[in-house]
Every structure is written in C-alpha cells, then in structure tokens.
Design an enzyme around this catalytic site. Sequence first.
Site, short mmCIF file in Angstrom:
data_model
loop_
_atom_site.label_atom_id
_atom_site.label_comp_id
_atom_site.label_asym_id
_atom_site.label_seq_id
_atom_site.Cartn_x
_atom_site.Cartn_y
_atom_site.Cartn_z
CB SER A 147 118.35 -2.05 -22.55
OG SER A 147 119.21 -1.51 -21.56
CE1 TYR A 160 115.88 -5.40 -18.90
CE2 TYR A 160 117.94 -4.17 -19.09
CZ TYR A 160 116.58 -4.25 -19.26
OH TYR A 160 115.90 -3.18 -19.80
#
Length: 253
Positions: A147, A160
């Site tokens: 990400s 996350y």
Amino acid sequence: MTTTQLLAGRKVLVTGAARGLGLAFATAIAEAGASVALADILHDTLAASVAALRERGLQVHGLPLDMADPASIEACAAAAVAQLGGLDGLVNNAAITNSGGKSSEQIDIAMWDKVMEVNVRGTWLMTNACLPALRASGSGAIVNLASDTPLWGAPKLMAYVASKGAIIGMTRSLAREEGAHNITVNAVAPGLTKVEATEYVPAQRYQTYQDGRALQRLQLPEDVTGAVLFALSGLSRFVTGQVLAVNGGFVMN
C-alpha cells in the site's frame, strides 16, 4: 491496451479474489491467458465471481481460504497446485484493514493482532506453502500487495499501515532468498482505490488523495492491474525486490 497472451500458459493463485482489487487482478490475469485460482473467505461472492468469469470462457477455479487459519492456507495452496497443474505466480492480495479511522491509542491489542495475523503472518504462510511449486516452475513470480500508506505515513490507520510496511520488508528479504530459484518477488503499492473494501473511507480522505495526486482523479481497480500483470510476466524477469507505487503520483519514490 491489449494484454492477450501476455501470461499464456501461466498458472496463478490470487488471494482475496472474490471482489474488489483481487477480482480485478484475477480477471486481468485470466484475460492475459493464464489459468487462475481465486481464493477468498467470502464463499458466496467468490462462487458468483468464478461463475461469471467462466461464462466468459476464462480458465478459473474458486477455492476457500481463511488467512487467519494456517491449515486453511496450506489446503488452499495444495488445491491450487493440484487444480492448476502447478504454479507459476502468486498474488498475495488478501488483507483486512480494521483500524481505519482510529488513532494509535484507540486500537486495542486484539485488533492489532488480528490485522497482523491476516496481513503479515497469512502472507508469509501462504508464500511458504506455495514456494515448492513456484521453485519447480523455474520462472516463478510473487506479487505482494502492499500500500502507499506506509510510504507517506497515513494517519488513523496504524495497524494496517504497519502491516503493509512489513509486507514491503518481507518482499525485499524474500527476493534475496529466492533469487537462486529464479523467483522474482515484488510489491505493488496502490493508493486509495475505489472498491467495496474502501467504502468506509471518509470523503475527505478521498479528496486528500485526489488533490495530492499528479494525476488528479479517482483511482480505480483497472489502474492497478497493469502493474500486477507486468510483475507476473516475462517482461519483469530481471526486476525483483522492488516496490512499485501505483497512486497517480501521490507518493513518488
């Protein structure tokens, strides 16, 4: 741009493929000529997605997968190899967010552990389960979905972000370990992409991304598929240990 036959004859497992980015990856990979195993914990959604792809004549299989369960991971990898007749590529896409909108001090230990269990441990275990088949391929490719959040330090998403930072580190380490087996290991780091899994994201965060991108528009799944196809294909056989940020220029590295 057509990618027909770019992955002709390749056999690829995509995790978290029932919907969203995972389904977009699996679809593009199958359209490029590969046989694809789609794995997910969302069994009904997965079955519908697989049926729709088969109706188009694409070579796909659906497999159950719980990334929090080591036995499920082993079974999924074994089934993928058996049904595909080997394995040339693995796309480690399955992940959970869970910590969205919470500051670091609002995240409890159970939430932190669950995110790490699925995103980090699960990716590690799935990779290990697939390594024998990928080595046997002679030209294996692993694509880890990272990400861009750890690249810019996205706030209120700590568990996350930390898990995806770990994926980047794992990608580099494994690339060195598996180079002797002619396996490439790369990470694709998308920006905020409009899919079912990001429906929780406030409009303000979408606007922050859109305003900060060099390409100032909403990011869609098809914006990311090309990078994954490249990393799986013969075009990238001397590219390994790399992180490709696909975010319209929000982060440049």
